[in-house]
Write a protein that holds these residues in place. Sequence first.
Motif, short mmCIF file in Angstrom:
data_model
loop_
_atom_site.label_atom_id
_atom_site.label_comp_id
_atom_site.label_asym_id
_atom_site.label_seq_id
_atom_site.Cartn_x
_atom_site.Cartn_y
_atom_site.Cartn_z
N ILE A 68 0.83 -1.20 0.00
CA ILE A 68 0.00 0.00 0.00
C ILE A 68 0.87 1.25 0.00
O ILE A 68 0.56 2.24 -0.68
N VAL A 69 1.95 1.22 0.77
CA VAL A 69 2.89 2.35 0.76
C VAL A 69 3.39 2.62 -0.66
O VAL A 69 3.42 3.77 -1.12
N LEU A 70 3.76 1.56 -1.35
CA LEU A 70 4.25 1.70 -2.72
C LEU A 70 3.15 2.23 -3.64
O LEU A 70 3.41 3.04 -4.54
N CYS A 71 1.91 1.80 -3.41
CA CYS A 71 0.79 2.31 -4.21
C CYS A 71 0.61 3.81 -4.00
O CYS A 71 0.36 4.56 -4.95
N LEU A 76 1.50 9.29 -7.08
CA LEU A 76 2.06 10.59 -7.45
C LEU A 76 2.40 10.64 -8.93
O LEU A 76 2.45 11.73 -9.53
N VAL A 77 2.63 9.46 -9.54
CA VAL A 77 3.03 9.40 -10.94
C VAL A 77 1.90 8.90 -11.84
O VAL A 77 1.58 9.52 -12.86
N PRO A 81 -4.94 4.50 -11.23
CA PRO A 81 -4.69 3.05 -11.13
C PRO A 81 -4.07 2.64 -9.79
O PRO A 81 -4.42 1.60 -9.24
N ALA A 82 -3.17 3.45 -9.27
CA ALA A 82 -2.55 3.14 -7.99
C ALA A 82 -3.55 3.21 -6.85
O ALA A 82 -3.48 2.45 -5.88
N ARG A 83 -4.51 4.12 -6.95
CA ARG A 83 -5.52 4.24 -5.91
C ARG A 83 -6.45 3.02 -5.89
O ARG A 83 -6.84 2.53 -4.82
N TYR A 84 -6.78 2.53 -7.08
CA TYR A 84 -7.60 1.31 -7.14
C TYR A 84 -6.81 0.11 -6.61
O TYR A 84 -7.38 -0.76 -5.95
N ALA A 85 -5.52 0.09 -6.88
CA ALA A 85 -4.69 -0.99 -6.34
C ALA A 85 -4.66 -0.92 -4.82
O ALA A 85 -4.70 -1.96 -4.14
N GLY A 90 -6.00 -3.01 0.43
CA GLY A 90 -6.59 -2.68 1.72
C GLY A 90 -7.62 -3.73 2.15
O GLY A 90 -7.65 -4.14 3.33
N TYR A 91 -8.42 -4.19 1.23
CA TYR A 91 -9.39 -5.24 1.56
C TYR A 91 -8.70 -6.58 1.77
O TYR A 91 -9.20 -7.44 2.51
N ALA A 92 -7.55 -6.78 1.13
CA ALA A 92 -6.78 -8.00 1.39
C ALA A 92 -6.29 -8.01 2.83
O ALA A 92 -6.22 -9.08 3.46
#
Length: 306
Positions: A68-71, A76-77, A81-85, A90-92
Amino acid sequence: MKISLLFVLAASAALGIALRSPLFVTVGGLIAFGALHNVLELRYVAGRFSSLLTGRFLAVLLGLITAIVLCRLAALVVGEPARYAEILIGYAVLAAACVHGLRGWRLGAALFTVVVALAGSLTFAQYHFVILAHLHNLVPLFFLWEWAGRLRRPGLFRWTQVAWILVVPVLVLLGTFDFALSSSGAFARFGIAPPGSSELIGTRFLVVFAFLQTMHYFVWVYFLPRYAPEAPTFLLGRRAWLLGLGLAALLAIPFAIDFASGRALYAAFASYHAYLEFPVLLAAVAGGSQLVFRETASDRQVPAAV
């Protein structure tokens, strides 16, 4: 009684300044206490729930939260897509807590609920992050409710927490304190109001966030370190404060250069404490008697001030 009064006074002061200067309270509080409360909260959770956060379960949680930190950094870039990831991971985290703490039909029902909630979050992603921002500030209710179990008469203390964590925000959102409200269109930059909110509604949400964030810091920076100093040995006492203050000094640099980028970096760093709360809460509530808390001296002796 004395500690309940302490919370009443703190909540009154926090509400007063949040109504008049919600933007200043939100930004100033984040810069001054954000990093420090992260460290102190992680110290408390790791100490108080050490019997839960062990072995493979802890490794799985840390791996997922690091993703999640990496997402959050990737957002920022690459943006959306990163927010959906992040939503998926988060649900995992929640699913891992369910698998760890439940068995049989309860596990099946919990995982079904997680899947349904995931579908809702993916469909309404903007609302997901608004809810997540406020939900994080509500979580202290669980920790304070659990802490009160060491009191001889916990009722007054517990319902005092319910009053400021749940009742006061509802009253603000209903417009009870509009007469004292200082309007601000700045709520949009924080993602703490439903999309498309009017200035009045958005300002109410900003006030709620500023109020709960201030009380959140009060709980983690003052109250629990003073009255429940459980901590693993590597983060005892002064070292935890030095680490938190050191991180705050480092994060002050990107905040000063560009607040939006600094806030994004802080949000990535804060993922560990924010997402670790939920599996602990879920496993503790769902696991019931299966969860054994680490006994400490403070469990056996209530501070005199109480």
